[in-house]
Write an enzyme that holds these catalytic residues in place. Sequence first.
Site, short mmCIF file in Angstrom:
data_model
loop_
_atom_site.label_atom_id
_atom_site.label_comp_id
_atom_site.label_asym_id
_atom_site.label_seq_id
_atom_site.Cartn_x
_atom_site.Cartn_y
_atom_site.Cartn_z
N LYS A 25 0.84 -1.21 0.00
CA LYS A 25 0.00 0.00 0.00
C LYS A 25 0.87 1.26 0.00
O LYS A 25 0.62 2.17 -0.78
CB LYS A 25 -0.92 -0.03 1.22
CG LYS A 25 -1.85 1.16 1.35
CD LYS A 25 -3.14 0.79 2.06
CE LYS A 25 -3.02 0.82 3.57
NZ LYS A 25 -2.96 2.17 4.13
N SER A 26 1.88 1.29 0.85
CA SER A 26 2.72 2.49 0.93
C SER A 26 3.41 2.77 -0.40
O SER A 26 3.51 3.91 -0.85
CB SER A 26 3.81 2.31 1.99
OG SER A 26 3.25 2.35 3.26
N GLY A 98 -5.02 8.04 5.19
CA GLY A 98 -4.17 9.00 5.89
C GLY A 98 -2.95 9.36 5.06
O GLY A 98 -2.55 10.53 4.98
N ASP A 319 2.06 -0.95 11.66
CA ASP A 319 0.74 -1.41 11.22
C ASP A 319 0.44 -2.85 11.64
O ASP A 319 -0.62 -3.39 11.31
CB ASP A 319 0.62 -1.28 9.69
CG ASP A 319 0.57 0.18 9.26
OD1 ASP A 319 0.18 1.03 10.10
OD2 ASP A 319 0.94 0.49 8.12
N ARG A 396 -7.62 -3.33 9.69
CA ARG A 396 -6.66 -4.23 10.36
C ARG A 396 -7.25 -4.85 11.63
O ARG A 396 -6.92 -5.98 11.99
CB ARG A 396 -5.36 -3.48 10.66
CG ARG A 396 -4.68 -2.98 9.38
CD ARG A 396 -3.21 -2.73 9.57
NE ARG A 396 -2.70 -1.71 8.66
CZ ARG A 396 -2.42 -1.92 7.38
NH1 ARG A 396 -2.59 -3.11 6.84
NH2 ARG A 396 -1.96 -0.93 6.64
C1 S3P Z 1 2.52 4.97 6.20
C2 S3P Z 1 3.11 5.30 7.39
C3 S3P Z 1 2.57 4.88 8.69
C4 S3P Z 1 1.60 3.72 8.54
C5 S3P Z 1 0.61 3.93 7.44
C6 S3P Z 1 1.32 4.12 6.11
C7 S3P Z 1 3.12 5.46 4.94
O1 S3P Z 1 1.89 5.98 9.28
O2 S3P Z 1 0.90 3.52 9.77
O3 S3P Z 1 -0.28 2.83 7.34
O4 S3P Z 1 2.80 4.93 3.86
O5 S3P Z 1 3.92 6.40 5.01
P1 S3P Z 1 2.66 7.09 10.17
O6 S3P Z 1 3.55 7.84 9.29
O7 S3P Z 1 1.55 7.93 10.74
O8 S3P Z 1 3.38 6.30 11.22
#
Ligand code: S3P
Length: 441
Positions: A25-26, A98, A319, A396
């Site tokens: 996903k990232s 997010g 995560d 999750r």
């Molecule tokens: C992510 C970073 C993490 C992770 C999120 C994806 C990213 O969040 O929890 O699912 O793709 O950069 P944080 O940067 O708030 O830790």
Amino acid sequence: MKSFSISINKKINKFKNTIMVDGDKSISHRFFLIASQAIGVSKASGILEAGDIFNTISALRKLNVKILKKKNEYYVFGNGLGSFKIKKNTSINCGNAGTLSRLLCGMLVSYPVKIKLFGDKSLNKRPMRRIIEPLQKFGMSFYPKNKSTLPLIVSGSQIPMPNEYDEKIGSAQIKSTLINASLLSPGISKINEIKKSRNHHEIMLKHAGANIKIKKNTIIIKGESEFNSFNLKVPGDISSASFFIALTILSKNSKIVIKNICLNPTRAGIITILKKMRANIKIKNIKKVCGETTGDIIVNSSKLKKINCPKSLVPYAIDEFCILMIIAAGATGTSTFSGLGELNKKESPRLNIMNEILNKIGIKTIKKKDSIKIFGNPNLNLKNNYIVKSYMKDHRVCMASVIAALSFGGKWEIKNAECVATSFPSFYKLIKKVGGIIEKK
Ligand code: S3P
């Protein structure tokens, strides 16, 4: 998406399988975002086709970026840095994502136009001050003043200013947002990683030939330096794989091979944690693909012992704590996880919710503001009925509950089970493949 509940009434039988999970996903988010700033047509295979990523694609299309899919590949037609065309009264729905909401703010730093950003019920509750304050230093404005959650109106500056920032939370979203803003700001910007976090953004930008350097813990970006389009192969997501790793560890006489997973050390914290708990995990076929480390994960049923999880591993497994707490429930002894303050700021307050679920299934815990002690029971064999509420449709939490039901028994009903499509649309298909019985209601 149409909502549905699921029921699970039977533990999974022993299994031996080879699977592939959906794309990371990232990395998928970042492909579209970074490619939109490159010059030329970028191409990617293995993209995660899930709710969060569809939101990123729609957001970019609203900003006039052309994105096409042909066969199994996505094409992004980039026109370079600052090439968005933004119509008056543009508003962007970030859904549950997010990563999109924060990283996109950084990409809007050089546009002096008002844009509305909003999300779903869960995203509208998540903290944005963490990016608002540093982006204000680049010259960006946020309205209403002093509001720190979405919906927000954001507006960039004609002349953004380069900056230096100390990132202390260990958040890749903050870091990547500021890298995005730095790319658009004339001069040198620096981000000091006081607490390290996943580094896909830096890796992808280097792969694309952008002007980004890493010296010890400092990321140095020369703004307004164009970079060219690139090709990418997206590996499988270790966060998705972790549910099948857990299911195998907690089931008897079982084995799974999960092929082609991103094993970037800033993401593979769960492997280190599980090995410390004496899990039978092996990694094979390690390769470097487009700058990222990938490999196959081989897991066998394991008898786990407790862990006192080092805080330093938390950002590298951020995560995975929902499923790690379920795993600790089936381990011998009392496990301690601390430094988990960020967990209550995710799609739902995960530390509180997982604590509630563990207590419901008879696992004793001691939860504090940012830590939890879990009194594991390797003989856990549930007999009662359990209802898992929607919990902000947290994907999750939902998947961790499915694994608990299939591993520990009992009769479960899990609400809003469609939410897994946010990050892992093949989840139920793969559960079926390994022999799990799930009834859709
Ligand atoms: C992510 C970073 C993490 C992770 C999120 C994806 C990213 O969040 O929890 O699912 O793709 O950069 P944080 O940067 O708030 O830790």
